[in-house]
Design an enzyme around this catalytic site. Structure first.
Site, PDB file in Angstrom:
ATOM      1  N   HIS A  81      -2.886   1.159   7.251  1.00 19.22           N
ATOM      2  CA  HIS A  81      -2.955   1.020   5.793  1.00 19.22           C
ATOM      3  C   HIS A  81      -2.732   2.397   5.170  1.00 19.22           C
ATOM      4  CE1 HIS A  81      -4.320  -0.458   1.952  1.00 19.22           C
ATOM      5  NE2 HIS A  81      -5.450   0.227   1.959  1.00 19.22           N
ATOM      6  N   ASN A 129      -8.440   3.889  -2.661  1.00 15.49           N
ATOM      7  CA  ASN A 129      -7.853   2.694  -2.066  1.00 15.49           C
ATOM      8  C   ASN A 129      -7.254   1.812  -3.167  1.00 15.49           C
ATOM      9  OD1 ASN A 129      -7.171   0.799  -0.151  1.00 15.49           O
ATOM     10  ND2 ASN A 129      -9.258   0.492   0.618  1.00 15.49           N
ATOM     11  N   CYS A 162       0.826  -1.214   0.000  1.00 11.34           N
ATOM     12  CA  CYS A 162       0.000   0.000   0.000  1.00 11.34           C
ATOM     13  C   CYS A 162       0.855   1.258   0.000  1.00 11.34           C
ATOM     14  CB  CYS A 162      -0.956  -0.009   1.192  1.00 11.34           C
ATOM     15  SG  CYS A 162      -0.148  -0.081   2.797  1.00 11.34           S
TER      16      CYS A 162
END
Ligand SMILES: *[C@@H]1O[C@H](CO)[C@@H](O)[C@H](O)[C@H]1NC(C)=O
Length: 287
Positions: free
Chosen positions: A233, A253, A95
């Site tokens: 995240h 995302n 991420c």
């Protein structure tokens, strides 16, 4: 080894609790909707396995939007030519690389030197100061992006969906020379500095804590309602706004288009929800 992996999978699978979907959707105070993602491309078990184990502080920061900030802003509307694909990090805890490359891609567009989407794979395979598919540090990633930079997605597309990481390539996939783009200066911003930077120069790298209920987020303005903190995240901050009287941040995302609002989500603004306002990262572009 096999038993260890199996135990991990069972643990990860167990952290998706379908009863949360029902209870969120029945909660009349909820500002968001949940759904059961079983049977879609989005796998909560994979995501949980690849989260950063760092837990971010969530103390409220007394944040108020600057008076000069417009009431809403969406990079996708302001700069439709630089909207990025929604990626799927799949089994790769990269991420940090998706957020860094995504932010630089759009900032280069806004600065007037659009080079297309940049390569998260370049960071995953080459940034030895971070841990490839096993996580990364936002400040170190920006420093790498300033000192070494990254090439385009078309030169080095994402190939680590399985979690397997090839060594740092010396040529583009098609054999041509690698050309890399760098930050001029790195940025670390407080929440009260973010809107101006986002409005003038483009998206930023944001991070927040993932609670169990977030894995079933489907639409609306997320606020933590249920479940444990599973880790943190990184995502891309694209804007802000207000929905049904609730102010929010808008983010992109990397959990595929099947997840959330076609890959995007909103999270409550002003209360450091899930630690989202604790710090933002990125850099400046000189073309
Ligand atoms: C090879 O890939 C690079 C980077 O995407 C591109 O600029 C170049 O045009 C490609 N070369 C050929 C011969 O396809």
């Amino acid at each position: 080894m096999f038993l260890f992996i199996l135990a991990n999978l069972i643990h990860a699978a167990a952290s998706f609790d379908p009863s949360i979907v029902d209870s969120v959707n029945k909660n009349r105070r909820a500002t968001w909707k949940a759904r059961d993602y079983r049977g879609t491309r989005f796998s909560p078990a994979k995501v949980v396995k690849s989260l950063d184990k760092t837990i971010l502080p969530e103390d409220p920061l007394d944040f108020m939007a600057p008076l000069s900030a417009p009431s809403s802003y969406d990079i996708r509307e302001a700069y439709p030519d630089y909207v990025l694909p929604i990626y799927d990090q799949d089994d790769c805890g990269g991420c940090w690389a998706f957020a860094t490359s995504g932010s630089m891609s759009i900032r280069r567009g806004i600065a007037g030197c659009w080079s297309g989407p940049l390569s998260m794979q370049d960071l995953i395979s080459c940034d030895i100061t971070n841990s490839a598919c096993r996580g990364g540090n936002p400040a170190r990633a920006q420093l790498w992006a300033k000192n070494k930079g990254m090439t385009t997605y078309s030169c080095l597309p994402f190939v680590s969906a399985s979690g397997r990481v090839p060594t740092c390539p010396t040529k583009c996939r098609n054999g041509s020379e690698i050309e890399r783009f760098k930050w001029d200066k790195t940025l670390t911003l407080r929440v009260d500095q973010v809107q101006e930077s986002l409005f003038n120069e483009g998206p930023l790298y944001a991070r927040f804590n993932i609670y169990e209920d977030f894995l079933s987020y489907s639409s609306g303005v997320y606020q933590h309602l249920e479940g444990d903190n599973l880790g943190s995240h990184a995502v891309i901050l694209l804007g802000w706004g207000e929905e049904n009287g609730v102010k929010y941040w808008l983010l992109q995302n990397s959990w595929s288009e099947d997840w959330g609002e076609q890959g995007y989500f909103k999270i409550k603004m002003g209360t450091n929800e899930a630690g989202i306002e604790g710090g933002f990262y990125g850099g400046t572009v000189v073309c």
